[in-house]
Design an enzyme around this catalytic site. Sequence first.
Site: not given
Length: 588
Positions: A291-293
């Site tokens: 995801g957004s990491v």
Amino acid sequence: MTVAGALARPFSPLGRWIMRRLWWVEHAFERSRASDKAVDDTRLRIFFVLVLFAAGFVTLGLGAGKAALFSPYGRGGELLAPMPGARAELTDRNGLIMALDMPRYGLYVEPHEMARRGLVRDALLQALPGLDPAKLDKIMADDKRQFVIGQLTAGQKAVIHDLGLAGVTFEDESGRDYPLDALAAHVIGFSSKDGVGLAGAEKAFDKPMRADRATPIALSIDLRVQGALENELDQAASAYQADDAVGMVVNVRTGEVLGMASYPIYDPNNPTQGDPRNQTNHAAATVYEPGSVMKVFTLAMGIDAGVATPDTMFDVRTPLVLGSQTIHDFDHGDASLSLAHVFTHSSNIGAARLGLLAGAATMDRYFANFGLFKAAPSELVESVHPLLSKMLTSPNIVASMSFGHSISVTPLAIATGMSSILNGGVYRPLTLRRLAPGAAPAAGRRVLQEATSRTMLDLMRLNVTEGTGARADVLGLRVGGKTGTATKLVNGRYQEGKNVANLASFAAIFPTDGALGDDRYLVLIMMDAPKPNSADSGITTGAFTAAPVAGKVINRIAPFLGVRRVVITSDLGPKAAPDIAALGANER
């Protein structure tokens, strides 16, 4: 040949010499009596006997001294010779013991020596409740000497020994003890009854531990950090009923892993008990769509390659349509965002546009340099390869990978690559070996400019003070970070909605200020499929589940790491409450 020579002939040269001397003394006594000198002869005999006793004591003393000084037994503090499966101790970086050899015993029975087999059977079952009665009955029905059970502790052996049971004997075995029980179990691993490492550090360092058992292996783990990490991770994973969870603490300057936790846990003293899946070290052996990491990698790529700056504006007004794929944000209020605010708003549209602007070739080069396309290099043999699309050059894949979809990697790989972004731009494998005081870390290879690393540290801090990472902030410790919430695939499709399964994550770095060459620490928290609970209005994004865990861990471990709190006036002022409805929602 003389009589003395004939008598001495069957003996060794030393024996023959002694026999001749005795024969000479005996005849000297006879000669002395013949000449009326019996007193002198008696004195001579007494003197000779004293000489023999003295020689005997000297011989015994020399033998004992040789045994004490040159025997292999007792070296390295051992009381006995090492068992065939003996292994060196494992310690943390401060010398605290994590694994060591302990005396163990195998229990054997010889039924033919027992007058009352039933009495012995009942006594053994009472002393060892874990014994299988049916198995013991079968053994006792035979007259042969047979093995009953192994790996008994000294205490268990003493209890049985004190019963005075006929036909019950013991044999020494090699044994391994893990005094911390479940703490750091996935890092330590375990070994077989024969002394062969099977998992974790026990397997990673199997050869040196067996080659030189007198020299402990010092791991990079700090048990104080490990304890705090596991405690906070276990509490959160239990509260959110996560399927599994991972926590890591890394010194990004040296590459040393100070803490590595995996949930659920198991006891290495009894690895076969419980669900075998609990033995999986999810940090190294499980891949996730992060995801957004991943936006940390995407922004570092775009800025370092000169594609954009933090002030470059990106149109996020409308969803990005690529064929049948539509990429959208939760927050529809902004027509355009600077790249810095793409990061703090966690805009999928903005990250995808940056990835497409950089292009497939640039992404391939940078992501490969960050180690995202291979198994993370590590002493842990559990480290597994990522799952990648076969169409890495496809615009859809480039756009999706920009915000953490269409790629599945291990937390260990994420921590390794992110360390290179935040340590000044040098990629080096993470290590479980303690770096000697004053020693330089591995040389590594440069993957980013130092200026890019400095910019990313500033953006990580901005995301905690103004963006989705607000719940990870800790007073005076200058925490930075990036949230992630990856909606999981179900039957090949990403699910929409509030309560769908996701991976919630937060990658924190502290302190974000100071020189690039200073020690700073990455704290990575990931929870797989956290379930909604009333405490956070049912929201399971990384901002609400993983970020607070990272903040709690940082607050507890900072004193152990020597990170000084610096509180300024602005830290003490009132802060606006985050928008619960929107915080981290774009990450879906």
